[in-house]
Motif scaffolding. Structure first.
Motif, mmCIF file in Angstrom:
data_model
loop_
_atom_site.group_PDB
_atom_site.id
_atom_site.type_symbol
_atom_site.label_atom_id
_atom_site.label_comp_id
_atom_site.label_asym_id
_atom_site.label_seq_id
_atom_site.Cartn_x
_atom_site.Cartn_y
_atom_site.Cartn_z
ATOM 1 N N LEU A 278 0.722 -1.349 0.020
ATOM 2 C CA LEU A 278 0.006 -0.010 0.109
ATOM 3 C C LEU A 278 0.855 1.166 -0.044
ATOM 4 O O LEU A 278 1.787 1.389 0.813
ATOM 5 N N VAL A 279 0.745 2.011 -0.859
ATOM 6 C CA VAL A 279 1.594 3.296 -0.989
ATOM 7 C C VAL A 279 0.832 4.598 -0.996
ATOM 8 O O VAL A 279 -0.195 4.678 -1.945
ATOM 9 N N ARG A 280 0.894 5.698 -0.057
ATOM 10 C CA ARG A 280 0.014 6.803 -0.203
ATOM 11 C C ARG A 280 0.987 7.773 -1.113
ATOM 12 O O ARG A 280 2.297 7.797 -1.182
ATOM 13 N N HIS A 281 -0.064 8.437 -1.999
ATOM 14 C CA HIS A 281 0.577 9.475 -2.613
ATOM 15 C C HIS A 281 1.637 10.393 -1.882
ATOM 16 O O HIS A 281 1.309 10.481 -0.797
ATOM 17 N N THR A 282 2.281 11.362 -2.763
ATOM 18 C CA THR A 282 3.030 12.401 -2.274
ATOM 19 C C THR A 282 2.244 13.408 -1.903
ATOM 20 O O THR A 282 1.028 13.460 -2.192
ATOM 21 N N GLU A 283 3.111 14.426 -1.209
ATOM 22 C CA GLU A 283 2.271 15.680 -0.767
ATOM 23 C C GLU A 283 1.644 16.235 -1.929
ATOM 24 O O GLU A 283 2.221 16.465 -2.927
ATOM 25 N N THR A 284 0.356 17.065 -1.482
ATOM 26 C CA THR A 284 -0.364 17.783 -2.618
ATOM 27 C C THR A 284 -0.007 19.159 -2.343
ATOM 28 O O THR A 284 0.789 19.642 -1.643
ATOM 29 N N VAL A 285 -0.532 20.089 -3.490
ATOM 30 C CA VAL A 285 -0.374 21.500 -3.594
ATOM 31 C C VAL A 285 -1.410 22.351 -2.431
ATOM 32 O O VAL A 285 -1.284 23.279 -2.284
ATOM 33 N N CYS A 286 -2.236 21.495 -1.894
ATOM 34 C CA CYS A 286 -3.033 21.812 -0.856
ATOM 35 C C CYS A 286 -2.264 22.236 0.324
ATOM 36 O O CYS A 286 -1.308 21.833 0.868
ATOM 37 N N GLU A 287 -2.751 23.484 0.979
ATOM 38 C CA GLU A 287 -1.987 23.923 2.348
ATOM 39 C C GLU A 287 -2.308 23.061 3.282
ATOM 40 O O GLU A 287 -3.546 22.554 3.158
ATOM 41 N N LYS A 288 -1.609 22.888 4.588
ATOM 42 C CA LYS A 288 -1.995 22.424 5.600
ATOM 43 C C LYS A 288 -3.416 22.774 6.062
ATOM 44 O O LYS A 288 -3.553 24.084 6.124
ATOM 45 N N GLY A 289 -4.229 21.960 6.385
ATOM 46 C CA GLY A 289 -5.543 22.608 7.123
ATOM 47 C C GLY A 289 -6.629 22.243 6.025
ATOM 48 O O GLY A 289 -7.734 22.962 6.312
ATOM 49 N N ILE A 290 -6.397 22.135 4.784
ATOM 50 C CA ILE A 290 -7.328 22.014 4.000
ATOM 51 C C ILE A 290 -8.148 20.764 3.619
ATOM 52 O O ILE A 290 -7.274 19.512 3.445
ATOM 53 N N CYS A 291 -9.275 20.437 3.777
ATOM 54 C CA CYS A 291 -9.863 19.174 3.491
ATOM 55 C C CYS A 291 -10.198 18.957 1.875
ATOM 56 O O CYS A 291 -10.852 19.762 1.361
ATOM 57 N N TYR A 292 -9.469 17.819 1.323
ATOM 58 C CA TYR A 292 -9.542 17.668 -0.114
ATOM 59 C C TYR A 292 -9.848 16.511 -0.197
ATOM 60 O O TYR A 292 -10.059 16.270 -1.678
ATOM 61 N N GLY A 293 -10.306 15.386 0.309
ATOM 62 C CA GLY A 293 -10.723 14.076 0.078
ATOM 63 C C GLY A 293 -10.524 13.644 -1.348
ATOM 64 O O GLY A 293 -9.669 13.205 -1.862
ATOM 65 N N GLN A 294 -11.739 13.644 -2.136
ATOM 66 C CA GLN A 294 -11.865 13.268 -3.684
ATOM 67 C C GLN A 294 -11.686 14.220 -4.476
ATOM 68 O O GLN A 294 -11.769 14.299 -5.618
ATOM 69 N N ALA A 295 -11.244 15.587 -4.115
ATOM 70 C CA ALA A 295 -10.930 16.632 -4.798
ATOM 71 C C ALA A 295 -9.717 16.242 -5.481
ATOM 72 O O ALA A 295 -8.749 15.522 -5.178
ATOM 73 N N ASP A 296 -9.488 16.370 -6.997
ATOM 74 C CA ASP A 296 -8.644 15.949 -7.917
ATOM 75 C C ASP A 296 -7.487 16.935 -7.841
ATOM 76 O O ASP A 296 -7.232 17.668 -8.796
ATOM 77 N N VAL A 297 -6.858 17.255 -6.768
ATOM 78 C CA VAL A 297 -5.805 18.123 -6.669
ATOM 79 C C VAL A 297 -4.297 17.719 -7.319
ATOM 80 O O VAL A 297 -4.207 16.261 -7.151
ATOM 81 N N ALA A 298 -3.366 18.434 -7.459
ATOM 82 C CA ALA A 298 -2.344 18.281 -8.217
ATOM 83 C C ALA A 298 -1.245 17.775 -6.969
ATOM 84 O O ALA A 298 -1.623 18.338 -5.533
ATOM 85 N N LEU A 299 -0.065 17.119 -7.249
ATOM 86 C CA LEU A 299 0.999 16.981 -6.408
ATOM 87 C C LEU A 299 1.889 18.136 -6.213
ATOM 88 O O LEU A 299 2.165 18.755 -7.381
ATOM 89 N N ARG A 300 2.595 18.308 -5.127
ATOM 90 C CA ARG A 300 3.593 19.540 -4.984
ATOM 91 C C ARG A 300 4.715 18.716 -5.458
ATOM 92 O O ARG A 300 5.298 17.801 -5.510
ATOM 93 N N GLU A 301 5.134 19.951 -6.300
ATOM 94 C CA GLU A 301 6.523 19.521 -7.005
ATOM 95 C C GLU A 301 7.727 20.059 -6.070
ATOM 96 O O GLU A 301 7.498 21.066 -5.340
ATOM 97 N N PRO A 302 8.963 19.719 -6.196
ATOM 98 C CA PRO A 302 9.349 18.515 -6.875
ATOM 99 C C PRO A 302 9.003 17.177 -6.322
ATOM 100 O O PRO A 302 9.071 17.169 -5.069
ATOM 101 N N TYR A 303 8.615 16.022 -7.205
ATOM 102 C CA TYR A 303 8.102 14.901 -6.563
ATOM 103 C C TYR A 303 8.828 13.441 -7.239
ATOM 104 O O TYR A 303 8.830 12.617 -6.644
#
Length: 176
Positions: A5-30
């Protein structure tokens, strides 16, 4: 059955944002993180690869598999309904507190409860067993990983958060 089981890497969402099924991008560089994850996996062996269809997972799945993976909506994060892409601090206190008191069975407005997420993951696990897959790699989200771990450890769902699940984390489990 051996499952990674692998969790995706960090997203572009700032800490404290609820993003569940929102299709947000990964934070670069990844890419360096992708390489580190790759080193922890038995990709030279026969392994069936599954991914959440959200791009924060499919990017990693594509990197690890050279586009040889299957997406499955059951591997998506919990649907946070009206709370998606809002700061946790912006969410009205009454419904938030009600959900936090019993996140297992209380549904987020126009979204899911943890039990709904868990039951969706269970149907995926049962399908894996029916297909008699020996080794699988699943690129997904923290809620899905916690569901797998609750199932595998026979852990009550209200204790799901005792399993820490950092961005880019890799878990190896055996399911019978």
């Amino acid at each position: 059955m051996e499952i990674y089981l692998v969790r995706h890497t960090e997203t572009v969402c700032e800490k404290g944002i609820c993003y569940g099924q929102a299709d947000v991008a990964l934070r670069e560089p990844y890419l360096q993180e992708f390489e580190e994850i790759k080193q922890q996996l038995p990709l030279q062996e026969k392994i069936t690869i599954f991914s959440s269809p959200l791009k924060r997972c499919t990017q990693l799945a594509d990197f690890l598999s050279n586009d040889d993976f299957q997406t499955d909506a059951r591997l998506m994060e919990m649907h946070f309904g009206d709370w998606e892409l809002h700061s946790w601090d912006e969410i009205p206190k009454e419904p938030l507190n009600h959900w936090m008191e019993d996140f297992v069975s209380v549904r987020v407005p126009n979204g899911e409860s943890f039990i709904i997420l868990y039951e969706r993951v269970l149907t995926f696990i049962e399908d894996l067993k029916r297909k008699n897959i020996k080794k699988a790699l699943i690129i997904t989200h923290a809620g899905v990983i916690r569901s797998f771990l609750c199932y595998q450890q026979n852990l009550p769902l209200q204790d799901a958060f005792q399993n820490k699940c950092n961005f880019g984390a890799v878990f190896k489990i055996i399911l019978k």
